[in-house]
Design a protein around this motif. Structure first.
Motif, mmCIF file in Angstrom:
data_model
loop_
_atom_site.group_PDB
_atom_site.id
_atom_site.type_symbol
_atom_site.label_atom_id
_atom_site.label_comp_id
_atom_site.label_asym_id
_atom_site.label_seq_id
_atom_site.Cartn_x
_atom_site.Cartn_y
_atom_site.Cartn_z
ATOM 1 N N ILE A 1 4.474 27.788 21.529
ATOM 2 C CA ILE A 1 4.782 28.361 20.218
ATOM 3 C C ILE A 1 5.857 29.423 20.414
ATOM 4 O O ILE A 1 6.061 29.903 21.527
ATOM 5 N N ARG A 2 6.546 29.756 19.312
ATOM 6 C CA ARG A 2 7.562 30.806 19.359
ATOM 7 C C ARG A 2 7.068 32.031 18.614
ATOM 8 O O ARG A 2 6.400 31.913 17.596
ATOM 9 N N LYS A 3 7.426 33.205 19.118
ATOM 10 C CA LYS A 3 7.019 34.434 18.433
ATOM 11 C C LYS A 3 7.629 34.481 17.035
ATOM 12 O O LYS A 3 8.844 34.370 16.879
ATOM 13 N N SER A 4 6.766 34.644 16.060
ATOM 14 C CA SER A 4 7.223 34.728 14.673
ATOM 15 C C SER A 4 7.503 36.176 14.296
ATOM 16 O O SER A 4 7.064 37.105 14.979
ATOM 17 N N ASP A 5 8.207 36.360 13.180
ATOM 18 C CA ASP A 5 8.406 37.717 12.647
ATOM 19 C C ASP A 5 7.062 38.366 12.371
ATOM 20 O O ASP A 5 6.877 39.568 12.581
ATOM 21 N N SER A 6 6.123 37.559 11.890
ATOM 22 C CA SER A 6 4.787 38.059 11.573
ATOM 23 C C SER A 6 4.094 38.610 12.821
ATOM 24 O O SER A 6 3.505 39.688 12.784
ATOM 25 N N TYR A 7 4.184 37.889 13.930
ATOM 26 C CA TYR A 7 3.559 38.330 15.182
ATOM 27 C C TYR A 7 4.227 39.619 15.690
ATOM 28 O O TYR A 7 3.548 40.582 16.052
ATOM 29 N N LYS A 8 5.544 39.610 15.699
ATOM 30 C CA LYS A 8 6.273 40.780 16.208
ATOM 31 C C LYS A 8 5.931 42.034 15.398
ATOM 32 O O LYS A 8 5.741 43.115 15.955
ATOM 33 N N LEU A 9 5.857 41.863 14.080
ATOM 34 C CA LEU A 9 5.553 42.994 13.210
ATOM 35 C C LEU A 9 4.128 43.486 13.452
ATOM 36 O O LEU A 9 3.882 44.699 13.507
ATOM 37 N N TYR A 10 3.195 42.568 13.599
ATOM 38 C CA TYR A 10 1.797 42.947 13.816
ATOM 39 C C TYR A 10 1.659 43.751 15.107
ATOM 40 O O TYR A 10 1.004 44.792 15.141
ATOM 41 N N ILE A 11 2.293 43.261 16.160
ATOM 42 C CA ILE A 11 2.217 43.943 17.453
ATOM 43 C C ILE A 11 2.904 45.311 17.384
ATOM 44 O O ILE A 11 2.400 46.303 17.927
ATOM 45 N N ASN A 12 4.036 45.373 16.688
ATOM 46 C CA ASN A 12 4.728 46.659 16.545
ATOM 47 C C ASN A 12 3.858 47.670 15.806
ATOM 48 O O ASN A 12 3.752 48.830 16.217
ATOM 49 N N ASN A 13 3.228 47.219 14.708
ATOM 50 C CA ASN A 13 2.356 48.121 13.938
ATOM 51 C C ASN A 13 1.179 48.597 14.780
ATOM 52 O O ASN A 13 0.786 49.768 14.720
ATOM 53 N N LYS A 14 0.617 47.686 15.545
ATOM 54 C CA LYS A 14 -0.506 48.036 16.430
ATOM 55 C C LYS A 14 -0.086 49.099 17.432
ATOM 56 O O LYS A 14 -0.743 50.134 17.589
ATOM 57 N N GLU A 15 1.020 48.853 18.116
ATOM 58 C CA GLU A 15 1.457 49.770 19.172
ATOM 59 C C GLU A 15 1.861 51.125 18.603
ATOM 60 O O GLU A 15 1.576 52.178 19.199
ATOM 61 N N ALA A 16 2.525 51.116 17.439
ATOM 62 C CA ALA A 16 2.936 52.377 16.814
ATOM 63 C C ALA A 16 1.712 53.192 16.402
ATOM 64 O O ALA A 16 1.666 54.414 16.606
ATOM 65 N N PHE A 17 0.728 52.514 15.844
ATOM 66 C CA PHE A 17 -0.486 53.210 15.425
ATOM 67 C C PHE A 17 -1.216 53.814 16.622
ATOM 68 O O PHE A 17 -1.616 54.983 16.595
ATOM 69 N N LEU A 18 -1.389 53.022 17.682
ATOM 70 C CA LEU A 18 -2.112 53.511 18.861
ATOM 71 C C LEU A 18 -1.382 54.678 19.526
ATOM 72 O O LEU A 18 -2.008 55.636 19.999
ATOM 73 N N LYS A 19 -0.050 54.626 19.514
ATOM 74 C CA LYS A 19 0.733 55.715 20.092
ATOM 75 C C LYS A 19 0.567 56.995 19.271
ATOM 76 O O LYS A 19 0.340 58.084 19.834
ATOM 77 N N ASP A 20 0.654 56.848 17.939
ATOM 78 C CA ASP A 20 0.515 58.016 17.060
ATOM 79 C C ASP A 20 -0.874 58.631 17.163
ATOM 80 O O ASP A 20 -1.020 59.856 17.193
ATOM 81 N N ILE A 21 -1.884 57.780 17.209
ATOM 82 C CA ILE A 21 -3.257 58.278 17.190
ATOM 83 C C ILE A 21 -3.592 59.033 18.473
ATOM 84 O O ILE A 21 -4.379 59.983 18.472
ATOM 85 N N GLU A 22 -2.995 58.627 19.577
ATOM 86 C CA GLU A 22 -3.250 59.305 20.847
ATOM 87 C C GLU A 22 -2.536 60.656 20.934
ATOM 88 O O GLU A 22 -2.842 61.472 21.795
#
Length: 679
Positions: free
Chosen positions: A493-514
């Protein structure tokens, strides 16, 4: 006239009359309950048209490729009549109009602005402000996601409710200005991309860089083109004498609108819909066409036959319907009445005040002990019943997706919806579909998908490599996270815009929360046992109720992300979940959310919400229920579950008090009902 052939004859008469220029032109909808043979009727009508009007051209639209193959096998090859899924049909129709697609494609990539609802005097101000902030957060999230997809830029954390409430209009204006700027960037970039690249990519996902769109947006683009270019409607009208749609209730509203409202007014294309509004339980389907029937755009033809259920079950499910359709027992060629003899019973107990989604685990556990006891006592020792219910913890454990369920259950109350939305966003459903197709030896489907992802198929060695990859996927003990990496690395499978956005939101949230010292302080207290607002407030943490709610929401979100992508969630749990939903495994448990399932001899419908806020089965029989939309949602789901029964049906319900008991007894009046004592 025999009721089994009357609806077919009515449709044939409409078809014949429509070929007569002197007759008033009519379109129709065949409304038939569960087991009425609607798809069989569709096949008969197809045969009638091909035999009596062989020169006429038409299209039969179904929801799935399986249904396409089934209908084709019945009516045979016919160059004049296309049998197709709606996506294939629309894509074939519009794919060559790339310049026109390019002109409207901005509409599917643009970001919507914030529009603040007008405050009505007397309305709960606190609730109003919460709703407006939720709307702001939702649109800010869409803006943030699109900004990242288009430019790679990241936004700051969305503003909190207290700060938003102080200057709501200012924050709305600021966001709308940013949205305008981003939309200009989107529009400008679209203009720079060659219009020949505009296309349907045959996936669930949009891809802005490629200017391609997925399943849902294909419907949107087609609707936009029909509205903008009347010529497209004329082309369809000139090309097809018949357009027949199977399972109309699950067809997107935009598509029904195209065929009923966007073809030329004096066209001679017969539109025929086949389905059942009571089985329209999916939010993206039109549900019913009562408006079109009332305005005369469709002639309603009712099919009263029921070739599936026993007479006893038919008598009950007729009372659930809201359209007045009364089904009657209809026997198949080799059947007798004795073959379909059955029974219908209701078992209930009074529990007292029920726990809710926010109750403690002990209260929930005690409730389920009683519910499971009622289910056991209601179960027949002489025959085996399939239990139809909402997905819950016990089912997930028995069927091998316990960790998956627990991860979502810890954060959400609408577990099924959130599981399926998330697994789609991060492309796990794509992997499941590939694995399923491979297991079923649907190699053309698999190879077609892999080629689009850049997998090269040049030799036998490449095919051997495919076998090796799928053997790994189907037998792996790897986590979801590792399997996704494996699939991307090997071009499954190829990385979709949806996947990239989900992962970005996850990582940004975890970084901010820490980096959030206050969150870490409260989390430390929570882990030490101060895990409620009352406990934290008691020790002098200077916390408000609102701050605790926000903290707890962020705590759940953090744990959710960490667990979803941890080594504990194995890929085989995802496969098990989807196999359960699609009924690919032998089990005593079946999800209620299955409209196109085969009949089941003996069914037990468990009328329990399992703390899902979206459902309330009490609303079905509660005469004081004012939310008609909620009532209909529950009514339809209950109908779908009960109507899968062939012979014997049992309904089980724990009621809260004597008032609800009275309502239940009144609803099931005339049917066998038994109260079971609980200890």
């Amino acid at each position: 006239m025999d009721s089994k052939i009357r609806p077919i004859e009515q449709i044939k008469q409409i078809i014949d009359d429509n070929q007569n220029a002197e007759k008033e032109f009519q379109n129709f909808v065949l409304q038939g309950g569960a087991g009425s043979g609607k798809t069989e009727s569709l096949k008969q009508i197809l045969e009638y048209i091909t035999e009596n009007y062989p020169e006429k051209k038409g299209v039969c639209i179904t929801l799935t490729n399986v249904a396409v193959d089934e209908i084709k096998s019945r009516v045979g090859a016919n160059d004049n009549f296309i049998v197709s899924t709606i996506h294939s049909f629309l894509n074939d129709l519009i794919k060559n109009y790339k310049k026109n697609i390019h002109e409207v494609i901005f509409e599917i990539f643009k970001v919507e602005k914030v529009v603040r609802e007008k405050y009505v005097a007397g309305e709960d101000l606190k609730e109003y402000n919460k709703k407006e902030h939720d709307n702001y957060k939702k649109l800010y999230g869409k803006y943030s996601g699109k900004l990242f997809t288009i430019t790679g830029e990241k936004t700051s954390k969305v503003i909190g409710k207290r700060e938003y409430d102080l200057e709501a209009l200012k924050f709305n204006c600021d966001l709308n200005a940013e949205v305008d700027t981003l939309n200009e960037i989107i529009l400008e970039e679209i203009r720079t991309i060659d219009y020949n690249k505009s296309r349907y990519n045959e996936t669930r996902y949009n891809n802005f860089k490629e200017l391609s769109f997925g399943h849902d947006e294909l419907l949107h683009v087609a609707s936009l083109l029909f509205k903008k270019h009347a010529l497209l409607g004329k082309i369809v009208s000139d090309k097809f004498d018949f357009i027949l749609i199977d399972e109309y209730q699950d067809t997107n509203e935009k598509i029904v609108d195209i065929f009923l409202n966007l073809l030329p007014k004096n066209n001679k294309t017969t539109i025929g819909l086949f389905g059942d509004s009571m089985q329209g339980i999916y939010e993206d389907g039109i549900g019913d066409v009562e408006g079109e029937i009332k305005t005369g755009k469709l002639i309603k033809i009712e099919k009263e036959d029921n070739f599936r259920c026993s007479e006893e079950v038919i008598g009950f499910i007729n009372t659930i319907r809201n359209d007045g359709l009364e089904q009657e027992l209809a026997l198949k060629n080799t059947e007798t009445i004795d073959d379909r003899k059955g029974d219908f019973k209701v078992f209930y107990s009074i529990y007292g005040k029920k726990p809710n989604a926010f109750s403690n685990n002990e209260d929930k556990s005690n409730y389920f002990i009683v519910l499971n006891g009622l289910i056991t006592k209601a179960s027949s020792k002489e025959m085996k019943f399939k239990k139809l219910m909402l997905t819950n913890k016990s089912i997930s454990g028995e069927l091998g997706f316990h960790v998956l369920y627990q991860i979502f259950n810890a954060r959400y109350t609408e577990v099924k919806e959130e599981i399926e939305k998330t697994l789609e966003r991060i492309q796990l459903i794509e992997l499941y579909e590939l694995c399923t197709a491979y297991k079923k030896k649907e190699y053309n489907f698999v190879l077609g998908k892999l080629k689009k992802c850049g997998f090269e198929l040049k030799s036998v060695k490449d095919k051997i490599a495919i076998k090796r990859l799928f053997d790994i996927l189907l037998n792996t003990t790897l986590s979801v996270n590792r399997v996704l990496k494996f699939a991307f690395d090997n071009k499954l499978i190829r990385k979709s815009d949806s996947y990239k956005l989900y992962i970005n939101n996850k990582e940004a949230f975890l970084k901010d929360i820490e980096l959030d010292k206050r969150f870490l302080e409260l989390e430390d207290l929570f882990l030490k046992g101060e895990n409620t607002f009352a406990k934290m407030a008691k020790i002098g943490s200077n916390i408000s109720d609102e701050e605790f709610v926000e903290f707890d929401k962020n705590r759940k979100r953090k744990n959710f992300y960490l667990n979803l992508f941890s080594h504990n969630l194995k890929f085989h749990e995802v496969l098990n979940y989807y196999n359960y939903v699609d009924e690919n495994i032998v089990s005593d448990y079946i999800t209620m959310h299955k409209t196109k399932g085969s009949g089941i001899d003996n069914v037990m419908v468990v009328m329990d919400e399992y703390f899902w806020n979206k459902y309330n089965f009490k609303s079905i029989y509660d005469s004081s229920e004012t939310d008609l939309s909620k009532k209909l949602t529950n009514q339809k789901l209950f109908y779908v579950a009960c109507s899968r029964t062939i012979k014997n049906l049992i309904c089980v319900r724990l009621v809260s008090d004597e008032e609800e008991e009275k309502q239940l007894l009144n609803f099931f009046k005339g049917f066998e009902i038994e109260k079971i004592a609980i200890s």
